[in-house]
Each structure stands twice: as C-alpha cells, then as structure tokens.
Design a protein around this motif. Structure first.
Motif, mmCIF file in Angstrom:
data_model
loop_
_atom_site.group_PDB
_atom_site.id
_atom_site.type_symbol
_atom_site.label_atom_id
_atom_site.label_comp_id
_atom_site.label_asym_id
_atom_site.label_seq_id
_atom_site.Cartn_x
_atom_site.Cartn_y
_atom_site.Cartn_z
ATOM 1 N N GLU A 1 0.823 -1.211 0.000
ATOM 2 C CA GLU A 1 0.000 0.000 0.000
ATOM 3 C C GLU A 1 0.854 1.256 0.000
ATOM 4 N N LEU A 2 2.039 1.187 0.585
ATOM 5 C CA LEU A 2 2.942 2.344 0.547
ATOM 6 C C LEU A 2 3.305 2.688 -0.896
ATOM 7 N N PHE A 3 3.506 1.683 -1.727
ATOM 8 C CA PHE A 3 3.841 1.920 -3.131
ATOM 9 C C PHE A 3 2.625 2.368 -3.934
ATOM 10 N N ARG A 4 1.468 1.894 -3.563
ATOM 11 C CA ARG A 4 0.248 2.312 -4.264
ATOM 12 C C ARG A 4 -0.097 3.771 -3.973
ATOM 13 N N ALA A 5 0.413 4.304 -2.875
ATOM 14 C CA ALA A 5 0.095 5.667 -2.462
ATOM 15 C C ALA A 5 1.043 6.711 -3.051
ATOM 16 N N ILE A 6 2.108 6.282 -3.739
ATOM 17 C CA ILE A 6 3.070 7.248 -4.278
ATOM 18 C C ILE A 6 3.071 7.214 -5.796
ATOM 19 N N ASP B 1 10.544 -14.779 8.572
ATOM 20 C CA ASP B 1 10.757 -14.836 10.014
ATOM 21 C C ASP B 1 12.075 -14.122 10.304
ATOM 22 N N ASP B 2 12.067 -13.173 11.219
ATOM 23 C CA ASP B 2 13.279 -12.391 11.463
ATOM 24 C C ASP B 2 14.386 -13.223 12.102
ATOM 25 N N THR B 3 14.033 -14.220 12.876
ATOM 26 C CA THR B 3 15.062 -15.042 13.517
ATOM 27 C C THR B 3 15.587 -16.139 12.593
ATOM 28 N N ASP B 4 14.768 -16.605 11.664
ATOM 29 C CA ASP B 4 15.171 -17.618 10.688
ATOM 30 C C ASP B 4 14.756 -17.114 9.311
ATOM 31 N N GLN B 5 15.612 -16.321 8.684
ATOM 32 C CA GLN B 5 15.227 -15.637 7.456
ATOM 33 C C GLN B 5 15.100 -16.567 6.249
ATOM 34 N N ALA B 6 15.488 -17.807 6.395
ATOM 35 C CA ALA B 6 15.255 -18.765 5.319
ATOM 36 C C ALA B 6 13.779 -19.166 5.270
ATOM 37 N N ARG B 7 13.053 -18.851 6.317
ATOM 38 C CA ARG B 7 11.637 -19.208 6.420
ATOM 39 C C ARG B 7 10.775 -18.069 5.869
ATOM 40 N N VAL B 8 10.158 -18.303 4.723
ATOM 41 C CA VAL B 8 9.319 -17.302 4.064
ATOM 42 C C VAL B 8 7.862 -17.559 4.448
ATOM 43 N N PHE B 9 7.196 -16.506 4.931
ATOM 44 C CA PHE B 9 5.781 -16.620 5.268
ATOM 45 C C PHE B 9 4.893 -16.176 4.110
ATOM 46 N N VAL B 10 5.248 -15.045 3.471
ATOM 47 C CA VAL B 10 4.393 -14.481 2.424
ATOM 48 C C VAL B 10 5.266 -13.924 1.308
ATOM 49 N N ARG B 11 4.807 -14.111 0.088
ATOM 50 C CA ARG B 11 5.439 -13.518 -1.099
ATOM 51 C C ARG B 11 4.313 -12.866 -1.900
ATOM 52 N N GLN B 12 4.453 -11.568 -2.139
ATOM 53 C CA GLN B 12 3.407 -10.819 -2.828
ATOM 54 C C GLN B 12 4.052 -9.948 -3.898
ATOM 55 N N ALA B 13 3.481 -9.921 -5.085
ATOM 56 C CA ALA B 13 4.039 -9.123 -6.183
ATOM 57 C C ALA B 13 2.933 -8.328 -6.859
ATOM 58 N N SER B 14 3.318 -7.151 -7.346
ATOM 59 C CA SER B 14 2.380 -6.299 -8.065
ATOM 60 C C SER B 14 3.158 -5.458 -9.070
ATOM 61 N N THR B 15 2.524 -5.165 -10.207
ATOM 62 C CA THR B 15 3.176 -4.330 -11.207
ATOM 63 C C THR B 15 2.567 -2.935 -11.181
ATOM 64 N N PHE B 16 3.417 -1.966 -11.470
ATOM 65 C CA PHE B 16 3.008 -0.570 -11.526
ATOM 66 C C PHE B 16 3.436 -0.012 -12.880
ATOM 67 N N ASP B 17 2.545 0.726 -13.530
ATOM 68 C CA ASP B 17 2.921 1.354 -14.788
ATOM 69 C C ASP B 17 2.851 2.876 -14.644
ATOM 70 N N GLN B 18 3.149 3.577 -15.701
ATOM 71 C CA GLN B 18 3.269 5.023 -15.631
ATOM 72 C C GLN B 18 1.946 5.730 -15.386
ATOM 73 N N SER B 19 0.851 5.011 -15.492
ATOM 74 C CA SER B 19 -0.430 5.628 -15.161
ATOM 75 C C SER B 19 -0.626 5.709 -13.653
ATOM 76 N N THR B 20 0.259 5.044 -12.884
ATOM 77 C CA THR B 20 0.190 5.114 -11.433
ATOM 78 C C THR B 20 0.591 6.509 -10.998
ATOM 79 N N GLY B 21 -0.195 7.108 -10.187
ATOM 80 C CA GLY B 21 0.189 8.429 -9.718
ATOM 81 C C GLY B 21 -0.999 9.207 -9.467
#
Length: 168
Positions: A59-64, A148-168
């Motif tokens: 959401e931080l990226f969607r707001a800029i 996980d901050d103590t075991d960084q090999a452990r991934v809980f969530v992976r999320q991806a989104s694309t932004f194009d030049q119409s974002t803004g």
C-alpha cells in the motif's frame, strides 16, 4: 489342579489394567491432537500477520507516484537471503537518496524489521525491478517477501504487483 485352572480369581485386576491401558492410549491421542492444533494455529497466525505486513508495505507503493517507486541503494543488503531470492535482480530500481537523511521511509527500504500485531519480529524484503511486457510499456515489478526475522530462510508471504506510468 483343574479347579485352580478354572478359577477366575485375579481376572478383574487384569481387566482393569487392560481398560487403563486403552484409556491412556485414547487420552494421549487427544493430547497429541491438541498439540498439533496449537502448532497449526500458531503457524496460521504468523502467516496472517505476515500477509497484513506485506499488504501494508504494498500500500505504501500504491500511495506514491510512479517515479517515486524505487529503493534507496544504501539499504540493499549484499548478503543472503536477500541476494539469493528469485525476485532479486542486479538491475533493481534504486536512487542514491530516497527521503531525508539516513532514516529512509519504509517504501524506500529494501529490507527492514517490523513487529507484527502478534508481537513477533518479521523481516520485510522489497524488490523493485523494471519489466517490459508485450505491449512495450515500461513497468515496475514490486515484490514483497515477509520472512521470520530469527530464521530468514523461512518465508511466510510472497506478494508481487506491477506498476505502470499511469500510477500516480
């Protein structure tokens, strides 16, 4: 001798012992299922909290604006697991400065530590790479990985989104 062999004295004690063994097996099975349930609930809680953190970061990226979607180059770690992730690219979109001073805003930090609502520590890794789909319009692919901050090999969530030049 035959009278002694046909006598049923002591069988009540043996029946009682057998009933106790069967009862103990049943109780232990119930306790084991409770333990498995607690472990499953804990894992589900961690995944849910990590998903919320990933959504907040996205959401931080969607707001800029599109031009502001970049990482501060000073925040990109040169070690694993950041550099060994499949989302990592040497051509990440970076800027020498992103925000004011050494404390970068969260949308500019390539990696940061966050405390979830459950009070546990998580590591949020952000990757921003340029991509050009078939239509030829330049886009930015933002990938958020919560570990996980103590075991960084452990991934809980992976999320991806694309932004194009119409974002803004």
């Amino acid at each position: 001798m035959r009278k002694r062999l046909r006598a049923d004295q002591g069988f009540g004690l043996i029946e009682l012992l057998m009933a106790m063994v069967i009862l103990n097996i049943g109780i232990l099975a119930i306790v084991a299922s409770f333990n498995a349930g607690i472990i499953t609930l804990n894992r589900a809680s961690r995944i849910t909290t990590a998903a919320v953190l990933a959504d907040q970061q996205m959401e931080l990226f969607r707001a800029i604006e599109y031009e502001s979607i970049r990482l501060a180059s000073a925040t990109i770690p040169a070690t694993a697991p950041y550099t060994t992730d499949s989302a990592y690219s040497a051509t990440q979109i970076t800027a020498p400065s992103c925000g004011a001073g050494p404390s970068y805003p969260n949308e500019c930090a390539a990696t940061r530590q966050a405390t979830g609502a459950d009070g546990k520590l998580y590591r949020i890794n952000t990757y921003i790479v340029p991509t050009t789909p078939v239509n030829g319009r330049a886009m930015k692919l933002v990938t958020i990985i919560v570990r996980d901050d103590t075991d960084q090999a452990r991934v809980f969530v992976r999320q991806a989104s694309t932004f194009d030049q119409s974002t803004g």
